[in-house]
Write an enzyme that holds these catalytic residues in place. Sequence first.
Site, short mmCIF file in Angstrom:
data_model
loop_
_atom_site.label_atom_id
_atom_site.label_comp_id
_atom_site.label_asym_id
_atom_site.label_seq_id
_atom_site.Cartn_x
_atom_site.Cartn_y
_atom_site.Cartn_z
N ILE A 1 0.82 -1.22 0.00
CA ILE A 1 0.00 0.00 0.00
C ILE A 1 0.86 1.27 0.00
O ILE A 1 0.41 2.32 -0.46
CB ILE A 1 -1.00 -0.05 1.18
CG1 ILE A 1 -2.23 0.78 0.90
CG2 ILE A 1 -0.35 0.33 2.50
CD1 ILE A 1 -3.40 0.49 1.85
N VAL B 1 4.04 -5.29 10.61
CA VAL B 1 2.87 -6.18 10.53
C VAL B 1 3.33 -7.57 10.96
O VAL B 1 4.21 -8.17 10.33
CB VAL B 1 2.27 -6.22 9.11
CG1 VAL B 1 1.12 -7.21 9.05
CG2 VAL B 1 1.80 -4.83 8.68
N HIS C 1 5.85 -12.11 6.19
CA HIS C 1 5.72 -11.70 4.79
C HIS C 1 7.10 -11.37 4.25
O HIS C 1 8.00 -10.99 5.00
CB HIS C 1 4.80 -10.49 4.64
CG HIS C 1 5.20 -9.31 5.47
ND1 HIS C 1 4.91 -9.23 6.82
CD2 HIS C 1 5.90 -8.19 5.17
CE1 HIS C 1 5.40 -8.10 7.30
NE2 HIS C 1 6.02 -7.45 6.31
N MET C 2 7.23 -11.47 2.95
CA MET C 2 8.49 -11.11 2.28
C MET C 2 8.22 -9.98 1.30
O MET C 2 7.29 -10.07 0.49
CB MET C 2 9.05 -12.34 1.55
CG MET C 2 10.37 -12.08 0.87
SD MET C 2 11.24 -13.63 0.51
CE MET C 2 10.15 -14.32 -0.69
N HIS C 3 9.03 -8.93 1.41
CA HIS C 3 8.94 -7.83 0.45
C HIS C 3 9.62 -8.24 -0.85
O HIS C 3 10.69 -8.88 -0.82
CB HIS C 3 9.65 -6.58 0.99
CG HIS C 3 9.03 -6.01 2.22
ND1 HIS C 3 8.22 -4.90 2.19
CD2 HIS C 3 9.09 -6.41 3.52
CE1 HIS C 3 7.82 -4.63 3.43
NE2 HIS C 3 8.33 -5.53 4.25
P1 5GP Z 1 6.97 -4.66 7.54
O1 5GP Z 1 7.35 -3.28 8.00
O2 5GP Z 1 6.16 -5.38 8.61
O3 5GP Z 1 8.13 -5.46 7.05
O4 5GP Z 1 6.05 -4.46 6.27
C1 5GP Z 1 4.69 -4.22 6.33
C2 5GP Z 1 4.30 -3.68 4.98
O5 5GP Z 1 2.90 -3.83 4.83
C3 5GP Z 1 4.60 -2.17 4.80
O6 5GP Z 1 5.45 -1.99 3.67
C4 5GP Z 1 3.23 -1.54 4.61
O7 5GP Z 1 3.24 -0.51 3.65
C5 5GP Z 1 2.38 -2.72 4.16
N1 5GP Z 1 0.99 -2.64 4.55
C6 5GP Z 1 0.50 -2.33 5.78
N2 5GP Z 1 -0.85 -2.39 5.78
C7 5GP Z 1 -1.21 -2.76 4.52
C8 5GP Z 1 -2.48 -2.96 3.90
O8 5GP Z 1 -3.55 -2.86 4.52
N3 5GP Z 1 -2.48 -3.32 2.59
C9 5GP Z 1 -1.30 -3.47 1.88
N4 5GP Z 1 -1.43 -3.82 0.59
N5 5GP Z 1 -0.09 -3.27 2.43
C10 5GP Z 1 -0.06 -2.91 3.73
#
Ligand code: 5GP
Length: 111
Positions: free
Chosen positions: A30, A93, A97-99
Site C-alpha cells: 500500500i 505487521v 511476509h516477504m517484500h
Molecule cells: P513490515 O514493515 O512489517 O516489514 O512491512 C509491512 C508492509 O505492509 C509495509 O510496507 C506496509 O506498507 C504494508 N501494509 C500495511 N498495511 C497494509 C495494507 O492494509 N495493505 C497493503 N497492501 N499493504 C499494507
Amino acid sequence: MDCIFCKIAQKKMNATVVHETQSIIAIKDIHPQAPTHLLIIPKKHYSTLLDCADRELLADMLEAAKTLAKDLGVDSKGFRTIINTNEEGGQTVFHLHMHFIAGRPLMGKMG
Ligand code: 5GP
Ligand code: ZN
C-alpha cells in the site's frame, strides 16, 4: 485474530492481488518504496520468520519471488527480497511476509 494479512489472504479485506498459489498470496504494498513493491504473504498465520518451521512454505515464498521476477520481467535487471523480523528488523505487521522490490537501483540501500 485481528490480523490484516490474514484478512487479506482470506479476501475479507481488499488488496491488489498479483499472484496466488495454494499456500501464498502476493499483493501490491500500500506504500510502495519502489516502482514494484509487492508482499509475498503465507495464507497461514505465523507472526514472524522465527515462528515458522514450515520449510515447504518458506520454499514456496522464495519460489513465488522467482516466479514474480520472471513474470514481471525483472529477473535479469534484478530485484530485492526482504523479510523484516521484530522491532529493530523493521517489522510492523506481525504476520510473516516477504517484500519483493524492483524497478529502481537498490545498490547499497537497505532502507
Ligand atoms: P513490515 O514493515 O512489517 O516489514 O512491512 C509491512 C508492509 O505492509 C509495509 O510496507 C506496509 O506498507 C504494508 N501494509 C500495511 N498495511 C497494509 C495494507 O492494509 N495493505 C497493503 N497492501 N499493504 C499494507
Ligand atoms: Zn495473520
